[in-house]
Design a protein around this motif. Structure first.
Motif, PDB file in Angstrom:
ATOM      1  N   MET A 191       4.406   5.006  -0.425  1.00 44.40           N
ATOM      2  CA  MET A 191       3.573   5.604   0.562  1.00 44.40           C
ATOM      3  C   MET A 191       2.741   6.704  -0.041  1.00 44.40           C
ATOM      4  O   MET A 191       1.643   6.878   0.551  1.00 44.40           O
ATOM      5  CB  MET A 191       4.670   6.325   1.365  1.00 44.40           C
ATOM      6  N   ALA A 192       3.308   7.567  -0.915  1.00 42.77           N
ATOM      7  CA  ALA A 192       2.578   8.940  -1.607  1.00 42.77           C
ATOM      8  C   ALA A 192       1.236   8.244  -2.291  1.00 42.77           C
ATOM      9  O   ALA A 192       0.223   8.747  -2.300  1.00 42.77           O
ATOM     10  CB  ALA A 192       3.252   9.533  -2.311  1.00 42.77           C
ATOM     11  N   LEU A 193       1.382   6.921  -3.145  1.00 42.89           N
ATOM     12  CA  LEU A 193       0.104   6.584  -3.701  1.00 42.89           C
ATOM     13  C   LEU A 193      -0.816   6.075  -2.831  1.00 42.89           C
ATOM     14  O   LEU A 193      -1.949   6.374  -3.029  1.00 42.89           O
ATOM     15  CB  LEU A 193       0.827   5.495  -4.551  1.00 42.89           C
ATOM     16  N   GLY A 194      -0.325   5.425  -1.711  1.00 41.43           N
ATOM     17  CA  GLY A 194      -1.349   5.052  -0.691  1.00 41.43           C
ATOM     18  C   GLY A 194      -2.095   6.322  -0.110  1.00 41.43           C
ATOM     19  O   GLY A 194      -3.292   6.081   0.037  1.00 41.43           O
ATOM     20  N   LEU A 195      -1.412   7.149   0.166  1.00 42.64           N
ATOM     21  CA  LEU A 195      -2.054   8.421   0.641  1.00 42.64           C
ATOM     22  C   LEU A 195      -2.928   9.111  -0.138  1.00 42.64           C
ATOM     23  O   LEU A 195      -4.013   9.526   0.036  1.00 42.64           O
ATOM     24  CB  LEU A 195      -1.095   9.541   0.998  1.00 42.64           C
ATOM     25  N   VAL A 196      -2.731   8.989  -1.561  1.00 40.30           N
ATOM     26  CA  VAL A 196      -3.496   9.871  -2.545  1.00 40.30           C
ATOM     27  C   VAL A 196      -4.766   8.743  -2.893  1.00 40.30           C
ATOM     28  O   VAL A 196      -5.924   9.448  -2.766  1.00 40.30           O
ATOM     29  CB  VAL A 196      -2.860   9.809  -4.088  1.00 40.30           C
ATOM     30  N   ALA A 197      -4.729   7.366  -2.726  1.00 35.62           N
ATOM     31  CA  ALA A 197      -5.798   6.539  -2.831  1.00 35.62           C
ATOM     32  C   ALA A 197      -6.845   6.584  -1.535  1.00 35.62           C
ATOM     33  O   ALA A 197      -7.978   6.928  -1.591  1.00 35.62           O
ATOM     34  CB  ALA A 197      -5.180   4.845  -2.851  1.00 35.62           C
ATOM     35  N   LEU A 198      -6.000   6.801  -0.399  1.00 35.00           N
ATOM     36  CA  LEU A 198      -6.689   7.058   0.867  1.00 35.00           C
ATOM     37  C   LEU A 198      -7.673   8.335   0.824  1.00 35.00           C
ATOM     38  O   LEU A 198      -8.845   8.285   1.048  1.00 35.00           O
ATOM     39  CB  LEU A 198      -5.851   6.911   2.085  1.00 35.00           C
ATOM     40  N   VAL A 199      -7.118   9.309   0.152  1.00 32.82           N
ATOM     41  CA  VAL A 199      -7.772  10.484   0.160  1.00 32.82           C
ATOM     42  C   VAL A 199      -9.178  10.470  -0.971  1.00 32.82           C
ATOM     43  O   VAL A 199     -10.197  10.909  -0.617  1.00 32.82           O
ATOM     44  CB  VAL A 199      -6.862  11.465  -0.385  1.00 32.82           C
ATOM     45  N   ALA A 200      -8.825   9.806  -1.869  1.00 29.54           N
ATOM     46  CA  ALA A 200      -9.843   9.456  -2.819  1.00 29.54           C
ATOM     47  C   ALA A 200     -10.949   8.568  -2.237  1.00 29.54           C
ATOM     48  O   ALA A 200     -12.218   9.063  -2.570  1.00 29.54           O
ATOM     49  CB  ALA A 200      -9.143   8.598  -4.167  1.00 29.54           C
TER      50      ALA A 200
END
Length: 332
Positions: A1-10
């Motif tokens: 979940m956290a990785l997906g959010l970081v990717a979305l922010v990028a």
């Protein structure tokens, strides 16, 4: 979940930066970061599905094998072709030198793995590998974003079209330069609401009987462009001067409004970055280039951008080298 959010922010940061100003060099870095994070997120998503996980690992292994076993030799082969067809200048040897450098780094890393008794040798090899990875990431990100930038909509109803010069061949327009001029002519023909003036920009080299601008002007007239619609800028000796001097020529003749610069596709994004640094309100279009020439030419563009931002890159290299060396010694 956290990785997906970081990717979305990028991804969102990248999209916002492109929306605000597509000519920023940092956009390429953000594109690379967003792509890597998105790729990691996708790998995480398929980790629980055995056949997808195995397929993803097989693809990654194939890519790694191509990079290690094929890429260096492909670069060397391209360098030999450039040496034979384009001359023996240093710029034409960049792909060959890059291939040799990769062979040295990969070979040193393999040798270190077999001779793991020397911590200092391990530190040197890993540091070289990490720095190579840094430049490889920048190159891949810049190449990918340059291709993406080339797909963006360009101004079709420009009031002026600036054509950047390239070297002449026996005093006449070379195939590389002809491609730029042909793209500019096509752009002029597509203009529905304006009758744009064309500025041909390029000085006279020591081995050239006429200036690039004069030869380009002759080419345009032979192609049917009215002489009164052609302005010559025959002093420029660099891309920066091409842009600055051409804009000045337009101003002297009272031309204002939308401008488009035409150059080769490999040179397009660096020209756009430079135009932004010069605070020039113009877009850049790219013309096709011979396939064998693209890789070496893009390496040259990459080297020029690295030199342009040498302080940032030097700081990154020092930081990576220091961090890798310290971690290697701590885990010896």
């Amino acid at each position: 979940m956290a990785l997906g959010l970081v990717a979305l922010v990028a991804v969102l940061v990248f999209a916002y930066r492109v929306f605000r100003e597509p000519r920023r060099l940092g956009n390429a870095v953000w594109f690379g970061v967003a792509a890597c994070l998105t790729g990691l997120w996708l790998l995480d998503q398929v980790a629980g599905i055995s056949w997808l996980r195995n397929l993803a690992l097989a693809v990654l292994a194939a890519i790694a094998a191509l990079i290690v076993l094929v890429l260096p030799w492909a670069l060397i082969a391209n360098g030999i072709v450039m040496w034979r067809r384009e001359g023996h200048g240093l710029a034409n040897l960049l792909s060959l030198l890059a291939g040799v450098a990769l062979l040295v780094v990969f070979g040193a890393t393999a040798a270190t793995a077999m001779l793991g008794r020397f911590p200092w040798l391990t530190a040197i090899a890993l540091t070289s590998l990490v720095i190579t990875g840094y430049f490889a990431f920048l190159f891949a990100a810049l190449l990918a974003y340059s291709v993406l930038y080339g797909t963006f909509r360009r101004e079709r109803d420009a009031n002026a079209i600036i054509v950047l010069g390239a070297g002449l061949l026996d005093g006449r327009v070379s195939p590389l330069l002809a491609a730029r001029l042909d793209r500019a002519i096509a752009c002029r023909k597509r203009s529905a609401t304006t009758d744009p003036v064309m500025v041909v920009s390029g000085g006279q080299g020591p081995d050239e009987p006429v200036s690039e601008a004069e030869a380009m002007g002759d080419y345009l007239r032979e192609a049917g462009v009215p002489a009164e619609k052609i302005l010559l800028e025959d002093k420029a000796t660099s891309t920066e001067e091409n842009l600055r001097f051409s804009v000045a020529v337009l101003a002297e003749h009272g031309h204002t409004g939308k401008m488009v610069a035409v150059t080769s596709n490999y040179h397009m994004f660096r020209t756009a970055v430079l135009a932004r640094r010069l605070r020039l309100r113009l877009d850049v279009m790219g013309a096709r280039t011979a396939t064998y020439f693209v890789l070496s030419a893009f390496l040259r563009e990459f080297a020029a951008l690295l030199a342009q931002y040498w302080r940032t890159n030097l700081a990154a290299v020092v930081l990576l080298a220091g961090t890798t060396s310290v971690l290697t010694w701590l885990h010896r």
